[in-house]
Design a protein around this motif. Structure first.
Motif, PDB file in Angstrom:
ATOM      1  N   SER A 149      31.736  18.379 -31.217  1.00  0.00           N
ATOM      2  CA  SER A 149      32.469  18.836 -30.041  1.00  0.00           C
ATOM      3  C   SER A 149      31.799  18.386 -28.741  1.00  0.00           C
ATOM      4  O   SER A 149      30.654  18.741 -28.460  1.00  0.00           O
ATOM      5  CB  SER A 149      32.597  20.365 -30.057  1.00  0.00           C
ATOM      6  OG  SER A 149      33.222  20.821 -28.886  1.00  0.00           O
ATOM      7  N   HIS A 150      32.541  17.616 -27.929  1.00  0.00           N
ATOM      8  CA  HIS A 150      31.991  17.116 -26.671  1.00  0.00           C
ATOM      9  C   HIS A 150      31.615  18.252 -25.724  1.00  0.00           C
ATOM     10  O   HIS A 150      30.679  18.117 -24.925  1.00  0.00           O
ATOM     11  CB  HIS A 150      33.017  16.204 -25.981  1.00  0.00           C
ATOM     12  CG  HIS A 150      33.327  14.956 -26.747  1.00  0.00           C
ATOM     13  ND1 HIS A 150      32.619  13.785 -26.583  1.00  0.00           N
ATOM     14  CD2 HIS A 150      34.254  14.694 -27.709  1.00  0.00           C
ATOM     15  CE1 HIS A 150      33.090  12.849 -27.381  1.00  0.00           C
ATOM     16  NE2 HIS A 150      34.091  13.372 -28.082  1.00  0.00           N
ATOM     17  N   GLU A 151      32.337  19.375 -25.797  1.00  0.00           N
ATOM     18  CA  GLU A 151      32.085  20.487 -24.887  1.00  0.00           C
ATOM     19  C   GLU A 151      30.711  21.115 -25.097  1.00  0.00           C
ATOM     20  O   GLU A 151      30.192  21.811 -24.219  1.00  0.00           O
ATOM     21  CB  GLU A 151      33.160  21.564 -25.049  1.00  0.00           C
ATOM     22  CG  GLU A 151      34.553  21.167 -24.579  1.00  0.00           C
ATOM     23  CD  GLU A 151      35.285  20.309 -25.595  1.00  0.00           C
ATOM     24  OE1 GLU A 151      34.753  20.115 -26.718  1.00  0.00           O
ATOM     25  OE2 GLU A 151      36.392  19.827 -25.274  1.00  0.00           O
ATOM     26  N   ARG A 152      30.103  20.866 -26.251  1.00  0.00           N
ATOM     27  CA  ARG A 152      28.826  21.506 -26.559  1.00  0.00           C
ATOM     28  C   ARG A 152      27.623  20.637 -26.221  1.00  0.00           C
ATOM     29  O   ARG A 152      26.487  21.123 -26.235  1.00  0.00           O
ATOM     30  CB  ARG A 152      28.786  21.893 -28.042  1.00  0.00           C
ATOM     31  CG  ARG A 152      29.798  22.964 -28.397  1.00  0.00           C
ATOM     32  CD  ARG A 152      29.894  23.177 -29.892  1.00  0.00           C
ATOM     33  NE  ARG A 152      30.909  24.199 -30.203  1.00  0.00           N
ATOM     34  CZ  ARG A 152      31.536  24.305 -31.362  1.00  0.00           C
ATOM     35  NH1 ARG A 152      31.267  23.455 -32.340  1.00  0.00           N
ATOM     36  NH2 ARG A 152      32.438  25.245 -31.566  1.00  0.00           N
ATOM     37  N   TYR A 153      27.845  19.371 -25.916  1.00  0.00           N
ATOM     38  CA  TYR A 153      26.731  18.474 -25.642  1.00  0.00           C
ATOM     39  C   TYR A 153      25.957  18.932 -24.405  1.00  0.00           C
ATOM     40  O   TYR A 153      26.529  19.282 -23.384  1.00  0.00           O
ATOM     41  CB  TYR A 153      27.223  17.048 -25.398  1.00  0.00           C
ATOM     42  CG  TYR A 153      27.966  16.433 -26.565  1.00  0.00           C
ATOM     43  CD1 TYR A 153      27.934  17.021 -27.836  1.00  0.00           C
ATOM     44  CD2 TYR A 153      28.701  15.267 -26.407  1.00  0.00           C
ATOM     45  CE1 TYR A 153      28.617  16.470 -28.895  1.00  0.00           C
ATOM     46  CE2 TYR A 153      29.388  14.693 -27.476  1.00  0.00           C
ATOM     47  CZ  TYR A 153      29.352  15.302 -28.714  1.00  0.00           C
ATOM     48  OH  TYR A 153      30.030  14.743 -29.756  1.00  0.00           O
ATOM     49  N   ARG A 155      24.287  21.561 -24.102  1.00  0.00           N
ATOM     50  CA  ARG A 155      24.201  23.020 -24.010  1.00  0.00           C
ATOM     51  C   ARG A 155      23.226  23.550 -25.060  1.00  0.00           C
ATOM     52  O   ARG A 155      22.602  22.777 -25.791  1.00  0.00           O
ATOM     53  CB  ARG A 155      25.592  23.646 -24.168  1.00  0.00           C
ATOM     54  CG  ARG A 155      26.579  23.181 -23.098  1.00  0.00           C
ATOM     55  CD  ARG A 155      27.956  23.832 -23.269  1.00  0.00           C
ATOM     56  NE  ARG A 155      28.916  23.333 -22.313  1.00  0.00           N
ATOM     57  CZ  ARG A 155      29.084  23.816 -21.098  1.00  0.00           C
ATOM     58  NH1 ARG A 155      28.338  24.833 -20.682  1.00  0.00           N
ATOM     59  NH2 ARG A 155      29.990  23.305 -20.283  1.00  0.00           N
TER      60      ARG A 155
END
Length: 212
Positions: A149-153, A155
């Motif tokens: 998931s790109h949104e988690r990179y 983080r």
């Protein structure tokens, strides 16, 4: 950011913001809680799906609805009673099994780290993050985690602060803790170079074990 402190601020504000006219007090606190959904909603169907380890989908409508209640509802209730889901002992036994499993996975992970091996996490979903927090596994065990998931990179895992990176080569990794264990077959096929090198995936459930 301290997650506990932030939730302490957010939850009271959210609870007090409930606009339902009728409410109940939450214990002896000043907070009010909206009336239980069961007081205004009625279940008219329920279905079980095998995806993601098992999902129950509930269909509900307002109490005064004329919709016919499916026989699935009573069948599911009967099944839960048969399995003693209405008994506190069932959950006490489950809690004990959770603790036993926690000891097993932690012993395995700690023994690997004692050998000086590198372990990373694979699949940093909410399900996996819940387990990491329950096990209290942080960067002392996992160097980092990778996820599609790109949104988690860039983080971090809430609570345990494990960095989350994009998928990358596993050449310098000795073991992979597969937190997306329900997709084990597909992931292992995808990472055949890692497998062919003789390295192992750690599968946490139902009992901690290695694959392949």
């Amino acid at each position: 950011i301290n997650t506990e402190d932030e939730l302490t601020k957010i939850i009271p504000k959210s609870l007090n913001g409930i606009s339902w006219k009728k409410s109940m007090k939450w214990s002896d606190h000043d907070l009010s809680w909206g009336r239980p959904l069961r007081s205004i909603l009625s279940i008219f169907d329920a279905k079980h799906f095998p995806i993601r380890g098992g999902v129950i989908r509930i269909y509900a409508t307002f109490k005064n609805s004329q919709l016919t209640v499916s026989e699935n509802v009573q069948l599911m209730i009967n099944s839960e009673i048969q399995k003693k889901y209405d008994k506190i002992e069932t959950y006490q036994n489950f809690a004990q099994k959770c603790e036993e499993h926690k000891s097993q996975i932690l012993n395995l992970l700690h023994n690997i780290k004692k050998e000086g091996k590198k372990i990373i996490g694979y699949g940093m979903s909410g399900r996996g993050n819940t387990m990491l927090n329950y096990w209290n596994v942080g960067t002392d065990i996992l160097d980092y985690g990778i996820d599609q998931s790109h949104e988690r990179y860039g983080r971090y895992v809430p609570g345990m602060h494990i960095p989350i990176l994009p998928p990358k080569s596993l050449d310098d990794v000795d073991y992979v803790l597969l937190l997306a264990w329900i997709f084990a077959d597909d992931i292992i096929k995808k990472e055949m170079d890692f497998v062919k090198s003789g390295k192992k995936f750690i599968i946490p459930f139902p009992e901690p074990h290695f694959l392949p």
